[in-house]
Design a protein around this motif. Sequence first.
Motif, PDB file in Angstrom:
ATOM      1  N   LEU A 158       0.825  -1.206   0.000  1.00 28.87           N
ATOM      2  CA  LEU A 158       0.000   0.000   0.000  1.00 28.87           C
ATOM      3  C   LEU A 158       0.860   1.257   0.000  1.00 28.87           C
ATOM      4  O   LEU A 158       0.621   2.200  -0.768  1.00 28.87           O
ATOM      5  CB  LEU A 158      -0.914   0.003   1.228  1.00 28.87           C
ATOM      6  N   VAL A 159       1.868   1.286   0.873  1.00 25.52           N
ATOM      7  CA  VAL A 159       2.718   2.476   0.985  1.00 25.52           C
ATOM      8  C   VAL A 159       3.527   2.678  -0.296  1.00 25.52           C
ATOM      9  O   VAL A 159       3.572   3.779  -0.860  1.00 25.52           O
ATOM     10  CB  VAL A 159       3.641   2.359   2.213  1.00 25.52           C
ATOM     11  N   LEU A 160       4.168   1.623  -0.769  1.00 25.95           N
ATOM     12  CA  LEU A 160       5.010   1.751  -1.960  1.00 25.95           C
ATOM     13  C   LEU A 160       4.162   1.986  -3.211  1.00 25.95           C
ATOM     14  O   LEU A 160       4.575   2.704  -4.123  1.00 25.95           O
ATOM     15  CB  LEU A 160       5.873   0.501  -2.128  1.00 25.95           C
ATOM     16  N   GLY A 161       2.969   1.378  -3.252  1.00 29.81           N
ATOM     17  CA  GLY A 161       2.078   1.622  -4.378  1.00 29.81           C
ATOM     18  C   GLY A 161       1.640   3.069  -4.441  1.00 29.81           C
ATOM     19  O   GLY A 161       1.479   3.635  -5.524  1.00 29.81           O
ATOM     20  N   ALA A 162       1.422   3.694  -3.286  1.00 33.33           N
ATOM     21  CA  ALA A 162       1.043   5.105  -3.247  1.00 33.33           C
ATOM     22  C   ALA A 162       2.220   6.002  -3.596  1.00 33.33           C
ATOM     23  O   ALA A 162       2.055   7.035  -4.256  1.00 33.33           O
ATOM     24  CB  ALA A 162       0.505   5.463  -1.867  1.00 33.33           C
ATOM     25  N   LEU A 163       3.432   5.615  -3.182  1.00 30.59           N
ATOM     26  CA  LEU A 163       4.618   6.407  -3.506  1.00 30.59           C
ATOM     27  C   LEU A 163       4.941   6.371  -5.005  1.00 30.59           C
ATOM     28  O   LEU A 163       5.525   7.304  -5.536  1.00 30.59           O
ATOM     29  CB  LEU A 163       5.829   5.896  -2.715  1.00 30.59           C
ATOM     30  N   GLU A 164       4.589   5.275  -5.657  1.00 26.18           N
ATOM     31  CA  GLU A 164       4.859   5.065  -7.080  1.00 26.18           C
ATOM     32  C   GLU A 164       6.345   4.840  -7.363  1.00 26.18           C
ATOM     33  O   GLU A 164       6.741   3.884  -8.002  1.00 26.18           O
ATOM     34  CB  GLU A 164       4.368   6.245  -7.932  1.00 26.18           C
ATOM     35  N   ARG A 165       7.173   5.776  -6.890  1.00 20.80           N
ATOM     36  CA  ARG A 165       8.614   5.661  -7.134  1.00 20.80           C
ATOM     37  C   ARG A 165       9.364   6.353  -6.010  1.00 20.80           C
ATOM     38  O   ARG A 165       8.860   7.263  -5.362  1.00 20.80           O
ATOM     39  CB  ARG A 165       8.989   6.277  -8.481  1.00 20.80           C
ATOM     40  N   THR A 166      10.590   5.891  -5.750  1.00 17.51           N
ATOM     41  CA  THR A 166      11.482   6.530  -4.794  1.00 17.51           C
ATOM     42  C   THR A 166      12.798   6.772  -5.523  1.00 17.51           C
ATOM     43  O   THR A 166      13.527   5.830  -5.820  1.00 17.51           O
ATOM     44  CB  THR A 166      11.729   5.643  -3.556  1.00 17.51           C
ATOM     45  N   SER A 167      13.059   8.027  -5.836  1.00 15.14           N
ATOM     46  CA  SER A 167      14.217   8.372  -6.663  1.00 15.14           C
ATOM     47  C   SER A 167      14.129   7.611  -7.988  1.00 15.14           C
ATOM     48  O   SER A 167      13.158   7.747  -8.712  1.00 15.14           O
ATOM     49  CB  SER A 167      15.514   8.060  -5.902  1.00 15.14           C
ATOM     50  N   SER A 168      15.100   6.761  -8.261  1.00 13.88           N
ATOM     51  CA  SER A 168      15.088   6.036  -9.537  1.00 13.88           C
ATOM     52  C   SER A 168      14.409   4.673  -9.437  1.00 13.88           C
ATOM     53  O   SER A 168      14.286   3.957 -10.429  1.00 13.88           O
ATOM     54  CB  SER A 168      16.525   5.842 -10.042  1.00 13.88           C
TER      55      SER A 168
END
Length: 534
Positions: free
Chosen positions: A396-406
């Motif tokens: 859920l958290v990473l899906g909402a972030l979409e991307r972290t830097s590269s």
Amino acid sequence: MLDYLATQPLLTLVLILALGLALGKIRILGISLGAAAVLFVALGLSTLNPDLQLPPLLYQLGLALFVYAIGLEAGGDFFAQFKSRGWKLNVFLALLLVFLSGVAIVVVRALGLDHEIGAGMFAGSLTSTPGMAAMVNMLNSSDPAQSSQPVVGYSLAYPGAVIGSIVVAAVGAKLLKVNHHRDAKSEGMILDPLMWEAVRLRPGIDGTVGDLRDITGQQIIASRVIHGDTDHQLALSEHPLEEGMILVLNGTAEALEAAIDILGEKVHVTLDSNFLRYTRVTVSNKAVVGRTIEELNTASKGFLIVRARRGDRDEVPLPTDVVHYSDRLRVVTTHDRLPEVRKFLGDSERSLADVDLLPFFIGLFLGLFIGIIPIPLPGGNVLTLGFGGGPIVAGLVLGALERTSSVRWQIPYHANRTISTLGLSLFLAGVGTKAGVGFRDALTDPSSFKVIGAGLIISLLNAVISAAICMPLLKLKWDEAMGVAAGMTTNPAVISYINGQSGTELATRGYATVYPTAMIGKIIACQVVLILLL
């Protein structure tokens, strides 16, 4: 044959998957079990031969893959909805889950059910596969001999949970004479087809092309500026609005009519492709995925995005909309820039198929780590989110972030669906074979009817209370209230039936809003129910 399969776990696994997925395609009265049929094939084979077992690591990996993929897919919508109306629905769902947990404890004790089977019944009544897995994991560490019992209770209650939810949805819609299409349209879930019109600006319209939404109050986007008959230009956001300017606008018929009334008069133009080219391009370039349309600054690259097709629906995109893998974007550009546009966005089916799994497994590792963190409870007990709850939190958290830097956490839609279905099938095959002995005994025990009845009571209460509270207090339409009830079950068969019955996606909105909370909440609730019963 069954004795031979007991010595060949890989062959057994593939056979269970093939038979289960084939059985899951059979529709009876519009209902199919889908991947859930794998559980019943595994149960059936292991009931006939208890030696037919699959390794525990198999169902642990399967469940982790399934819930993490679900979390990635639902993360963005979950947090977006939560800020407005979503928190109310999720608070309601949490309170309902507490109430149903209390009902389950009372019913199990009143009927004198085996506690482990009763706890599994509660998981089955809400079709919580991860919750059942969490109970199995708890018992594996404390009482391995009883660890298969929750699977028995789950299996007995599961069919009634699906049927009960569907019966309430169908009967309620008939009694209340629900107009599914009208309700969905009033909630903005049915959009009119997108079209284009040309407008000649009247005097007194000040600002730039980028201000058109604010000026008109309509969801429209300009694609072209036309001067005379031959001068067609891209409608760049910074282009100043001038009296007599002709703009080509995209939007629904209603939005276009309202906008043109404000801006000027409708004019007839021919969109000669000798000037500018409309075309669809599929997003596959990882460099643009996870970025907003505004961040991409497409005008500087010689094109505009005027429509976005996500799923089966065209939408007028907003500058803040995030671009995802597999989005089909309608772009406007010149002939000579089209190859550059395709290269920039990707437009490659092969690239979509070559999924970068490294970020996926980094995120899954983080989820599994979260799942092992102990959460202390009163009385010295502890619970964990386990290999079902931890990964969905991370997803859920990473899906909402979409991307972290590269690092791009999202994966293409089709890959996500494939991984989630495979993971669920592996889990159901593994856990189904584990419960064969207990299920065989349950079939010959009259008390099994008590388990089935208790599960059905809880399932019906879930659907009826969702309608009784959500419609008058939270102002939901019937279909969306049933979507919330289906979200509590987190069962794709239930929401599939409701969508088929209504012909709209209104139920899906309620389902998606509460799904993550229901998934995580039931994992915790199932463990608490088991602890309180033991």
